[in-house]
Motif scaffolding. Structure first.
Motif, PDB file in Angstrom:
ATOM      1  N   TRP A 178      24.151 -25.440  28.713  1.00 33.96           N
ATOM      2  CA  TRP A 178      24.081 -26.381  27.605  1.00 33.96           C
ATOM      3  C   TRP A 178      25.457 -26.546  26.958  1.00 33.96           C
ATOM      4  O   TRP A 178      26.360 -25.736  27.141  1.00 33.96           O
ATOM      5  N   VAL A 184      19.643 -29.717  27.704  1.00 33.12           N
ATOM      6  CA  VAL A 184      20.029 -29.450  29.091  1.00 33.12           C
ATOM      7  C   VAL A 184      19.576 -30.615  29.977  1.00 33.12           C
ATOM      8  O   VAL A 184      18.434 -31.067  29.898  1.00 33.12           O
ATOM      9  N   THR A 209      13.854 -23.632  29.806  1.00 36.61           N
ATOM     10  CA  THR A 209      15.276 -23.426  29.496  1.00 36.61           C
ATOM     11  C   THR A 209      15.481 -22.153  28.682  1.00 36.61           C
ATOM     12  O   THR A 209      16.413 -21.377  28.940  1.00 36.61           O
TER      13      THR A 209
END
Length: 262
Positions: A178, A184, A209
């Protein structure tokens, strides 16, 4: 190191993205005893990706309308829907790096990325389409740009493949990292007959994530990650561009079907 930002520099890709619109289709397929439906959500599906323990059958999602069940086998008719394109962003390179493995040996959770390109009008696969993908490394750096953090002479996490007769391309990569201001994502561009027919971005479920980024080398990146809901670009079409992900730990399989207007 200054963080890259698609938002602050997005005007570089706006003109080209505005020239083309695309349609996205979800095509169902029978896999074992269930359907893996790439890139579609039913009315009661929140669009989240799914993960399973290694060795478990893939989680299925998005059968929605048009599906029928006979015994234990589900079949689904193609469903075509209109979805927006998204900006190219400031870090595209037309470098024609034709390769399947784009990692260049950099660390991260291994991920097989499979994209199926179809004609949104006919709901048929498009062979011989050139598909470019690019994204950050585990620490949120883009290759090819000093401002992206990766350096001007680097080429990691970039590559291009040509679709096969089934409209499929496959890349070996890692789960992206990120950077400030963006959730992301993976960038994608599709060329058919020498013309760009789709420019978009692909996303992941936030819970997945969180899980991946809790481990090395992602946990070396200090700061607060932007969630999907906090990302203005995601909020304009990101739900329809969320990858289906199965697997666990460092062995993930991500896939989606993209319908394009030729």
């Amino acid at each position: 190191m200054s963080e890259p930002s698609d938002v602050s520099e997005s005007t570089q890709g706006d003109d080209r993205s505005a020239l083309l619109s695309r349609r996205r289709v979800v095509m169902g397929g029978v896999v074992g005893l269930g359907v893996v439906l790439a890139g579609c959500s039913s009315d009661d599906d929140d669009g989240a990706s799914s993960t399973t323990d290694a060795g478990a059958p893939p989680t299925t999602s998005g059968a929605g309308e048009g599906s029928t069940t006979v015994g234990e086998t589900t079949t689904t008719a193609p469903i075509c829907i209109l979805t927006p394109e998204q900006m190219e962003g400031p870090f595209y390179l037309d470098d024609e790096l034709v390769r399947a493995d784009i990692t260049e040996g950099l660390p991260g959770s291994s991920m097989a990325l499979t994209l199926t390109i179809v004609d949104a009008e006919a709901c048929t696969p498009i062979p011989d389409a050139a598909v470019d993908v690019w994204h950050t490394d585990a620490l949120g750096r883009y290759s090819g740009f000093a401002s992206g953090g990766g350096g001007d002479d680097t080429t990691f996490m970039r590559g291009s493949q040509t679709t096969d007769a089934s409209g499929v391309v496959a890349f070996t990569t890692i789960y992206p990292g990120w950077y400030e201001g963006r959730s992301v994502h993976i960038h994608v561009k599709v060329h058919v007959g020498g013309e760009v027919v789709h420019t978009g971005q692909l996303y992941f479920d936030d819970a997945l994530t969180d899980d991946v980024h809790a481990h090395a080398p992602y946990d070396e990146h200090e700061g607060e990650r932007t969630s999907n809901a906090q990302d203005a670009i995601y909020r304009s079409g990101g739900l329809e561009s969320t990858l289906d992900v199965v697997g666990s730990g460092g062995a993930l399989d991500a896939s989606i079907t993209l319908g394009v207007a030729r």
